[in-house]
Design an enzyme around this catalytic site. Structure first.
Site, mmCIF file in Angstrom:
data_model
loop_
_atom_site.group_PDB
_atom_site.id
_atom_site.type_symbol
_atom_site.label_atom_id
_atom_site.label_comp_id
_atom_site.label_asym_id
_atom_site.label_seq_id
_atom_site.Cartn_x
_atom_site.Cartn_y
_atom_site.Cartn_z
ATOM 1 N N GLY A 1 14.320 14.115 -10.057
ATOM 2 C CA GLY A 1 14.676 15.390 -9.745
ATOM 3 C C GLY A 1 13.663 15.901 -8.817
ATOM 4 O O GLY A 1 13.301 15.331 -7.880
ATOM 5 N N GLY A 2 13.174 17.178 -8.804
ATOM 6 C CA GLY A 2 12.638 17.880 -7.714
ATOM 7 C C GLY A 2 11.058 17.231 -7.844
ATOM 8 O O GLY A 2 10.393 17.263 -6.696
ATOM 9 N N GLU B 1 15.845 0.749 11.994
ATOM 10 C CA GLU B 1 16.834 -0.416 12.155
ATOM 11 C C GLU B 1 18.083 0.443 13.153
ATOM 12 O O GLU B 1 18.588 -0.463 13.916
ATOM 13 C CB GLU B 1 17.799 -0.466 10.546
ATOM 14 C CG GLU B 1 18.887 -1.329 10.820
ATOM 15 C CD GLU B 1 19.523 -1.426 9.310
ATOM 16 O OE1 GLU B 1 20.693 -1.728 9.198
ATOM 17 O OE2 GLU B 1 18.876 -1.096 8.471
ATOM 18 N N GLY B 2 18.455 1.424 13.167
ATOM 19 C CA GLY B 2 19.173 2.215 14.017
ATOM 20 C C GLY B 2 18.873 1.874 15.429
ATOM 21 O O GLY B 2 19.451 1.552 16.410
ATOM 22 N N THR B 3 17.253 2.045 15.813
ATOM 23 C CA THR B 3 16.682 1.896 17.142
ATOM 24 C C THR B 3 17.012 0.504 17.586
ATOM 25 O O THR B 3 17.253 0.575 18.657
ATOM 26 C CB THR B 3 15.367 2.485 16.817
ATOM 27 O OG1 THR B 3 15.053 3.737 16.377
ATOM 28 C CG2 THR B 3 14.558 2.264 18.393
ATOM 29 N N SER B 4 16.636 -0.458 16.866
ATOM 30 C CA SER B 4 16.717 -1.751 17.262
ATOM 31 C C SER B 4 18.204 -2.322 17.441
ATOM 32 O O SER B 4 18.384 -3.143 18.375
ATOM 33 C CB SER B 4 16.212 -2.720 16.223
ATOM 34 O OG SER B 4 16.718 -2.857 15.018
ATOM 35 N N GLU B 5 19.234 -1.658 16.714
ATOM 36 C CA GLU B 5 20.559 -1.960 16.837
ATOM 37 C C GLU B 5 21.045 -1.368 18.370
ATOM 38 O O GLU B 5 21.823 -1.985 18.915
ATOM 39 C CB GLU B 5 21.302 -1.288 15.798
ATOM 40 C CG GLU B 5 21.226 -2.009 14.461
ATOM 41 C CD GLU B 5 21.770 -3.614 14.551
ATOM 42 O OE1 GLU B 5 22.817 -3.892 15.244
ATOM 43 O OE2 GLU B 5 21.017 -4.369 14.211
#
Length: 58
Positions: free
Chosen positions: A14-15, A38-42
């Site tokens: 929760g919070g 991961e997005g950067t390396s892709e």
């Protein structure tokens, strides 16, 4: 998988899951970092592949 587990851990807490005193918060931050990395390396792989293919075609 790490992202899903960390998301569920924060959800269960929760919070409190966002507080630095709770161990799941660290896992959640690390999971976010891995998603960004991961997005950067892709993207870099795509750029390199396009340049290699452009060199072969040209």
């Amino acid at each position: 998988m790490l992202g899903r587990v960390a998301d569920r851990g924060v959800h269960v807490q929760g919070g409190m899951g966002y507080m630095r005193s709770v161990p799941v918060e660290r896992s959640y931050r690390d999971a976010r970092l891995f998603r960004i990395y991961e997005g950067t390396s892709e993207i870099q792989k795509l750029i390199i592949a396009r340049r290699l293919l452009a060199g072969v075609a040209g």
